[in-house]
Design a protein around this motif. Structure first.
Motif, short mmCIF file in Angstrom:
data_model
loop_
_atom_site.label_atom_id
_atom_site.label_comp_id
_atom_site.label_asym_id
_atom_site.label_seq_id
_atom_site.Cartn_x
_atom_site.Cartn_y
_atom_site.Cartn_z
N SER B 142 -1.42 -9.12 -11.24
CA SER B 142 -1.12 -9.01 -9.81
C SER B 142 0.34 -8.64 -9.58
O SER B 142 0.67 -7.85 -8.71
N ILE B 143 1.21 -9.23 -10.37
CA ILE B 143 2.64 -8.95 -10.24
C ILE B 143 2.99 -7.62 -10.92
O ILE B 143 3.71 -6.79 -10.36
N GLN B 283 -3.73 -3.54 -5.28
CA GLN B 283 -2.34 -3.86 -5.59
C GLN B 283 -1.57 -2.64 -6.05
O GLN B 283 -0.39 -2.47 -5.73
N VAL B 310 2.08 -9.89 -1.01
CA VAL B 310 2.12 -10.43 -2.38
C VAL B 310 1.59 -11.87 -2.40
O VAL B 310 0.83 -12.26 -3.31
N LEU B 314 -1.65 -13.38 -4.58
CA LEU B 314 -1.61 -14.54 -5.48
C LEU B 314 -2.58 -15.64 -5.02
O LEU B 314 -3.11 -16.39 -5.83
#
Lengths: 75, 385
Positions: B142-143, B283, B310, B314
């Motif tokens: 995700s990041i 994303q 963001v 998460l």
């Protein structure tokens, strides 16, 4: 666990480098295609226009390669 | 097959198709938000193209459908009952609807996996979940998706600006419009080849679980067809709220930036899915838009919207998991409990839809600036005009 982390790091680095290089290449080819076409048209240079067409053709080839990747029946 | 089992299987198939529909309209923005924002495509044309390409994409491959759980669920350690799948789907649908209501792009796949994992923990125990895979396949990517897509898009934008800065800007705008349309279509097609298959996999898994289909077999043609149609219809309906956030809320986009963002998204999606490091389409596309915003001189990224996005990414997995887990509790009361959660989910969905009517976003006002407040009155006026 350490092996798993190394695998993930390697996978990430590969994707990062591939993505930056390919996205940069597409941007370069398409932008050069546009600029050379404009310059060739303004100055009446057939050579510049021909190089511009080559740039666009390379972009088309990348799109076709992307389609080839997306459609499993091709590979 | 017993009547109770038949009812549950029927409900799973219907709910799975509803999830597929929400997946489509939630993710239309991924491919088309920038094209709509720059005017490269008219809003209705964009969603029609995206819907059609999603439908075509659904028929191109069934590879993803065979590995639906993506290693997150220990399919050897637990038996996945149709009731768990139903609870997981409901968790995913409700989370998709909630994020759509507030106009936040979030991964439908993460919502689906989150819902399934939550339901399986309650239904079959924590042994059914591979938590290492949750970390490496959901949370960390995700990041990283933002970093990869953002950097690729930032680089592409800088290159485009350097090469075209001395050109007639009207020619630059029109020149990149064609490129942006093609790259947006590639993203839409890749979405169809991936996301529709998850629902195909869910339905196939259910049919296998009740013995109506052989294990390890591919989805049947009717399953492929209905899943393709559901995601295409959802895409065509257009999740205008999410499209507005991505197209107008994050940063100001012109066609060169749109081209940079879309080509980077397509590159990252294809590279990641073929090099064994799968990243969420949502994303990646959001990261590309942030990257192009950062790469454009004098342009600003709305960090408030980016930050909320963001956080939503998460939170998606655990939030959908919590809803799935809570829903799964009711399935322990047999068919009556299962029917009850479906009815409750329909009511919750209806309430969310009613709430969305207070500030409707549609094809006519989707390109309003992000700081313009929309309300039902302005929508009526826009439709009358």
């Amino acid at each position: 666990m350490q092996e798993l982390i190394m695998q993930e790091v390697t996978g990430f680095a590969t994707v990062l480098i591939t993505a930056v290089v390919v996205a940069g290449a597409i941007a370069t080819l398409y932008s050069c295609g546009l600029r050379l076409w404009e310059k060739g048209s303004d100055g009446g240079s057939a050579v510049l226009r021909a190089v511009s067409v080559v740039c666009f053709a390379a972009c088309v080839a990348i799109v076709l390669f992307a389609l080839w990747l997306m459609i499993p029946i091709f590979h | 097959m017993e009547l109770g089992t038949l009812v549950v299987v029927g409900l799973v198939i219907i709910v799975a198709l509803i999830f597929d529909f929400t997946n489509g309209f939630h993710d239309t923005a991924n491919a088309m938000a920038t094209s709509i924002a720059t005017g490269a495509l008219k809003p209705k044309t964009a969603v029609l193209a995206a819907g059609t390409l999603n439908l075509i994409g659904a028929f191109l491959s069934v590879e993803v459908a065979k590995t639906i759980s993506g290693g997150l669920i220990n399919e050897d350690a637990v038996t996945i009952a149709p009731e768990f799948i139903l609870a997981g789907l409901i968790g995913a649908i409700l989370w998709n609807l909630l994020t759509w209501l507030v106009g936040l792009p979030s991964s439908s796949s993460h919502a689906l996996f989150g819902g399934l994992v939550g339901a399986i923990i309650v239904g079959a125990g924590a042994a059914g979940v591979n938590f290492g895979a949750v970390l490496t396949k959901i949370l960390i990517p995700s990041i990283l998706a933002v970093i990869v897509a953002g950097l690729a898009s930032f680089t592409a934008t800088k290159i485009i600006t350097a090469i075209t800065s001395r050109m007639d800007q009207s020619k630059v705008e029109s020149g990149f419009r064609h490129g942006q349309t093609v790259t947006a279509c590639l993203v839409a097609l890749s979405h169809g080849t991936n996301d529709a298959q998850k629902t195909m996999g869910i339905i196939t898994l259910t049919l296998v679980a009740v013995g109506a289909q052989a294990p390890d077999s591919s989805p049947q043609l009717w399953v492929v067809a209905v899943c393709g149609l559901a995601i295409a219809l959802g895409t065509y309906m257009g999740g205008w709220r999410v499209i507005r956030t991505l197209g107008k809320g994050l940063t100001e986009i012109n066609t060169p930036q749109g081209f940079a963002a879309e080509s980077s998204s397509a590159t990252v999606i294809l590279a990641s899915s073929h090099l064994g490091f799968a990243l969420s389409t949502t994303q990646v596309c959001s990261g590309s838009i942030i990257g192009t915003g950062l790469g454009t001189k004098g342009n600003e990224v709305n960090w408030g919207v980016a930050g909320r996005m963001v956080i939503a990414w998460l939170v998606t997995f655990p939030a959908a998991g919590l809803i799935g887990a809570f829903t799964c509790l009711f399935t322990k009361f047999g068919t009556a409990g299962t029917v009850f959660i479906v009815v409750a989910a329909v009511v919750a969905g209806f309430i969310i839809f009613r709430l969305s009517r207070r500030n409707p976003v549609n094809a006519m006002n989707v390109n309003e600036r992000s700081d313009v407040k929309l309300n039902a009155d302005s929508d009526t006026a826009a439709q009358a005009a």
